[in-house]
Design a protein around this motif. Sequence first.
Motif, PDB file in Angstrom:
ATOM      1  N   GLN A   1       0.827  -1.203   0.000  1.00  0.00           N
ATOM      2  CA  GLN A   1       0.000   0.000   0.000  1.00  0.00           C
ATOM      3  C   GLN A   1       0.864   1.258   0.000  1.00  0.00           C
ATOM      4  OE1 GLN A   1      -3.485  -0.068  -0.039  1.00  0.00           O
ATOM      5  NE2 GLN A   1      -3.238   2.097  -0.539  1.00  0.00           N
ATOM      6  N   GLY A   2       0.583   2.154  -0.953  1.00  0.00           N
ATOM      7  CA  GLY A   2       1.295   3.418  -1.026  1.00  0.00           C
ATOM      8  C   GLY A   2       2.625   3.360  -1.745  1.00  0.00           C
ATOM      9  N   LYS A   3       3.026   2.174  -2.229  1.00  0.00           N
ATOM     10  CA  LYS A   3       4.305   2.051  -2.916  1.00  0.00           C
ATOM     11  C   LYS A   3       4.144   2.215  -4.428  1.00  0.00           C
ATOM     12  CE  LYS A   3       6.511  -0.887   0.569  1.00  0.00           C
ATOM     13  NZ  LYS A   3       7.447   0.162   1.022  1.00  0.00           N
ATOM     14  N   THR A   4       5.221   2.637  -5.068  1.00  0.00           N
ATOM     15  CA  THR A   4       5.263   2.809  -6.515  1.00  0.00           C
ATOM     16  C   THR A   4       6.189   1.755  -7.113  1.00  0.00           C
ATOM     17  OG1 THR A   4       4.874   5.191  -6.369  1.00  0.00           O
ATOM     18  CG2 THR A   4       5.870   4.372  -8.403  1.00  0.00           C
ATOM     19  N   ALA A   5       5.693   1.038  -8.112  1.00  0.00           N
ATOM     20  CA  ALA A   5       6.474  -0.042  -8.720  1.00  0.00           C
ATOM     21  C   ALA A   5       6.495   0.101 -10.235  1.00  0.00           C
ATOM     22  CB  ALA A   5       5.879  -1.395  -8.346  1.00  0.00           C
TER      23      ALA A   5
ATOM     24  N   PHE B   1       1.051  -7.015  -7.564  1.00  0.00           N
ATOM     25  CA  PHE B   1       1.403  -5.725  -6.970  1.00  0.00           C
ATOM     26  C   PHE B   1       0.162  -4.846  -6.843  1.00  0.00           C
ATOM     27  CE2 PHE B   1       6.193  -5.370  -8.248  1.00  0.00           C
ATOM     28  CZ  PHE B   1       6.489  -6.393  -7.375  1.00  0.00           C
ATOM     29  N   GLY B   2      -0.639  -4.804  -7.921  1.00  0.00           N
ATOM     30  CA  GLY B   2      -1.841  -3.985  -7.899  1.00  0.00           C
ATOM     31  C   GLY B   2      -2.820  -4.429  -6.825  1.00  0.00           C
ATOM     32  N   ARG B   3      -2.999  -5.748  -6.681  1.00  0.00           N
ATOM     33  CA  ARG B   3      -3.904  -6.269  -5.652  1.00  0.00           C
ATOM     34  C   ARG B   3      -3.446  -5.894  -4.251  1.00  0.00           C
ATOM     35  NH1 ARG B   3      -3.621 -11.010  -8.823  1.00  0.00           N
ATOM     36  NH2 ARG B   3      -2.224 -12.001  -7.299  1.00  0.00           N
ATOM     37  N   ASN B   4      -2.155  -5.668  -4.105  1.00  0.00           N
ATOM     38  CA  ASN B   4      -1.598  -5.378  -2.791  1.00  0.00           C
ATOM     39  C   ASN B   4      -1.314  -3.896  -2.574  1.00  0.00           C
ATOM     40  OD1 ASN B   4      -0.797  -7.946  -0.996  1.00  0.00           O
ATOM     41  ND2 ASN B   4      -0.803  -8.506  -3.157  1.00  0.00           N
ATOM     42  N   GLY B   5      -1.934  -3.049  -3.399  1.00  0.00           N
ATOM     43  CA  GLY B   5      -1.939  -1.623  -3.122  1.00  0.00           C
ATOM     44  C   GLY B   5      -0.919  -0.767  -3.820  1.00  0.00           C
ATOM     45  N   ALA B   6      -0.020  -1.347  -4.603  1.00  0.00           N
ATOM     46  CA  ALA B   6       0.993  -0.550  -5.290  1.00  0.00           C
ATOM     47  C   ALA B   6       0.402   0.157  -6.512  1.00  0.00           C
ATOM     48  CB  ALA B   6       2.157  -1.428  -5.726  1.00  0.00           C
TER      49      ALA B   6
ATOM     50  N   VAL C   1      -3.128  -5.837 -19.181  1.00  0.00           N
ATOM     51  CA  VAL C   1      -2.769  -6.019 -17.771  1.00  0.00           C
ATOM     52  C   VAL C   1      -3.252  -4.837 -16.940  1.00  0.00           C
ATOM     53  CG1 VAL C   1      -0.865  -6.299 -16.140  1.00  0.00           C
ATOM     54  CG2 VAL C   1      -0.787  -7.458 -18.351  1.00  0.00           C
ATOM     55  N   ALA C   2      -3.090  -3.626 -17.477  1.00  0.00           N
ATOM     56  CA  ALA C   2      -3.541  -2.430 -16.764  1.00  0.00           C
ATOM     57  C   ALA C   2      -5.042  -2.469 -16.524  1.00  0.00           C
ATOM     58  CB  ALA C   2      -3.160  -1.180 -17.547  1.00  0.00           C
ATOM     59  N   ASP C   3      -5.790  -2.938 -17.508  1.00  0.00           N
ATOM     60  CA  ASP C   3      -7.240  -3.046 -17.357  1.00  0.00           C
ATOM     61  C   ASP C   3      -7.598  -4.029 -16.243  1.00  0.00           C
ATOM     62  OD1 ASP C   3      -7.571  -1.243 -19.408  1.00  0.00           O
ATOM     63  OD2 ASP C   3      -8.023  -2.746 -20.933  1.00  0.00           O
ATOM     64  N   ASP C   4      -6.856  -5.142 -16.167  1.00  0.00           N
ATOM     65  CA  ASP C   4      -7.099  -6.114 -15.094  1.00  0.00           C
ATOM     66  C   ASP C   4      -6.855  -5.486 -13.727  1.00  0.00           C
ATOM     67  OD1 ASP C   4      -7.718  -8.051 -16.943  1.00  0.00           O
ATOM     68  OD2 ASP C   4      -5.763  -9.048 -16.854  1.00  0.00           O
ATOM     69  N   ILE C   5      -5.770  -4.727 -13.613  1.00  0.00           N
ATOM     70  CA  ILE C   5      -5.432  -4.098 -12.338  1.00  0.00           C
ATOM     71  C   ILE C   5      -6.491  -3.072 -11.959  1.00  0.00           C
ATOM     72  CG2 ILE C   5      -3.761  -2.595 -11.183  1.00  0.00           C
ATOM     73  CD1 ILE C   5      -1.574  -3.970 -12.866  1.00  0.00           C
ATOM     74  N   ALA C   6      -6.864  -2.250 -12.935  1.00  0.00           N
ATOM     75  CA  ALA C   6      -7.889  -1.235 -12.668  1.00  0.00           C
ATOM     76  C   ALA C   6      -9.229  -1.873 -12.330  1.00  0.00           C
ATOM     77  CB  ALA C   6      -8.020  -0.304 -13.869  1.00  0.00           C
ATOM     78  N   GLY C   7      -9.562  -2.966 -13.027  1.00  0.00           N
ATOM     79  CA  GLY C   7     -10.819  -3.653 -12.778  1.00  0.00           C
ATOM     80  C   GLY C   7     -10.910  -4.240 -11.384  1.00  0.00           C
ATOM     81  N   ALA C   8      -9.738  -4.535 -10.796  1.00  0.00           N
ATOM     82  CA  ALA C   8      -9.706  -5.068  -9.436  1.00  0.00           C
ATOM     83  C   ALA C   8      -9.559  -3.963  -8.393  1.00  0.00           C
ATOM     84  CB  ALA C   8      -8.555  -6.064  -9.303  1.00  0.00           C
TER      85      ALA C   8
ATOM     86  N   GLY D   1      -7.248  -1.399  -8.537  1.00  0.00           N
ATOM     87  CA  GLY D   1      -5.890  -0.895  -8.411  1.00  0.00           C
ATOM     88  C   GLY D   1      -5.579   0.241  -9.351  1.00  0.00           C
ATOM     89  N   THR D   2      -4.334   0.691  -9.312  1.00  0.00           N
ATOM     90  CA  THR D   2      -3.863   1.803 -10.133  1.00  0.00           C
ATOM     91  C   THR D   2      -2.743   1.333 -11.033  1.00  0.00           C
ATOM     92  OG1 THR D   2      -4.407   3.415  -8.391  1.00  0.00           O
ATOM     93  CG2 THR D   2      -2.860   4.116 -10.109  1.00  0.00           C
ATOM     94  N   ALA D   3      -2.869   1.604 -12.330  1.00  0.00           N
ATOM     95  CA  ALA D   3      -1.837   1.180 -13.282  1.00  0.00           C
ATOM     96  C   ALA D   3      -1.668   2.223 -14.366  1.00  0.00           C
ATOM     97  CB  ALA D   3      -2.194  -0.167 -13.893  1.00  0.00           C
ATOM     98  N   TYR D   4      -0.436   2.364 -14.815  1.00  0.00           N
ATOM     99  CA  TYR D   4      -0.085   3.255 -15.916  1.00  0.00           C
ATOM    100  C   TYR D   4       0.589   2.434 -16.997  1.00  0.00           C
ATOM    101  CZ  TYR D   4      -0.624   6.743 -12.196  1.00  0.00           C
ATOM    102  OH  TYR D   4      -1.100   7.503 -11.153  1.00  0.00           O
ATOM    103  N   VAL D   5       0.394   2.833 -18.245  1.00  0.00           N
ATOM    104  CA  VAL D   5       0.985   2.131 -19.385  1.00  0.00           C
ATOM    105  C   VAL D   5       1.951   3.049 -20.106  1.00  0.00           C
ATOM    106  CG1 VAL D   5       0.506   1.165 -21.665  1.00  0.00           C
ATOM    107  CG2 VAL D   5      -0.957   0.569 -19.725  1.00  0.00           C
ATOM    108  N   ASP D   6       3.154   2.567 -20.340  1.00  0.00           N
ATOM    109  CA  ASP D   6       4.159   3.321 -21.087  1.00  0.00           C
ATOM    110  C   ASP D   6       4.877   2.399 -22.060  1.00  0.00           C
ATOM    111  OD1 ASP D   6       4.217   6.083 -19.850  1.00  0.00           O
ATOM    112  OD2 ASP D   6       4.560   4.874 -18.054  1.00  0.00           O
TER     113      ASP D   6
END
Length: 253
Positions: A4-8, A25-30, A45-52, A54-59
């Motif tokens: 939680q609160g970490k950036t990965a 990572f997304g499920r665990n708050g990163a 993958v980002a959609d899966d994280i967001a759907g659960a 979480g927060t995800a960025y794509v680059d």
Amino acid sequence: MLLQGKTAVVYGGGGSVGGAIARAFGRNGAAVHLAGRTEATLQSVADDIAGAGGTAYVDVVDALDEAAVDGHMKRVVERGGRLDVSVNVISDQDVQGTPMVEMDVEDYLRPVATAVRSKFLTARAAARVMVPQQGGVILFFGGQFDWTVARKLSVGGIGVTFDAVESMRRQLAGELGRHGIRVITLHTGGLPETIPLGYDGRDEIVELLNGNALAGRAATLQDVGEIAVFAASDLARTVSGASINMSAGAAVD
């Protein structure tokens, strides 16, 4: 939530291994920054994280391009203010399937050059952010290669790749430890789920990987994600300069 609160950042985050780690990572708050060359797989993958939730960025990032890696790291820090975890799984599953003595030198060295260059560039970019923070975690994937598999499976240059990356892990851990940065390898002994359907000899490889495991089955992608979460979390604060053996007994320490 252990992260939680970490950036990965996960380089190769659109692939099977990178995706499994990123989702965990997304499920665990990163907040997860997915980097790779194929936008569609990263976005999935980002959609899966967001759907659960979480927060995800794509680059889209070529991890072999020095300027691209450094520029991307700058954007990551601008978004989140820091970097806590960097994972690079690029060129970690490239079993080439040709006997060594039948290969061209360029083909044999390709996975070695790809993995070493990309991991150097991404680890350097991460360390340059983590050193001023006095903390962070750099994760690699692979571990010491089991050369006995060469009796049954033509692995090309991937075995040398694993061993080279392990040397890099040890050096980084030694140099960065005084700055509170931990460097760890996740060692699975092979993942049957990553062998593509229709791959020539797939059944034999899967049987070999499961048969080598003392538990009777090799690690799964879910196992990889969960162990990666542990390694990146503060629960593992005393673990560095090490390879976490999650091979289900295929590699006996």
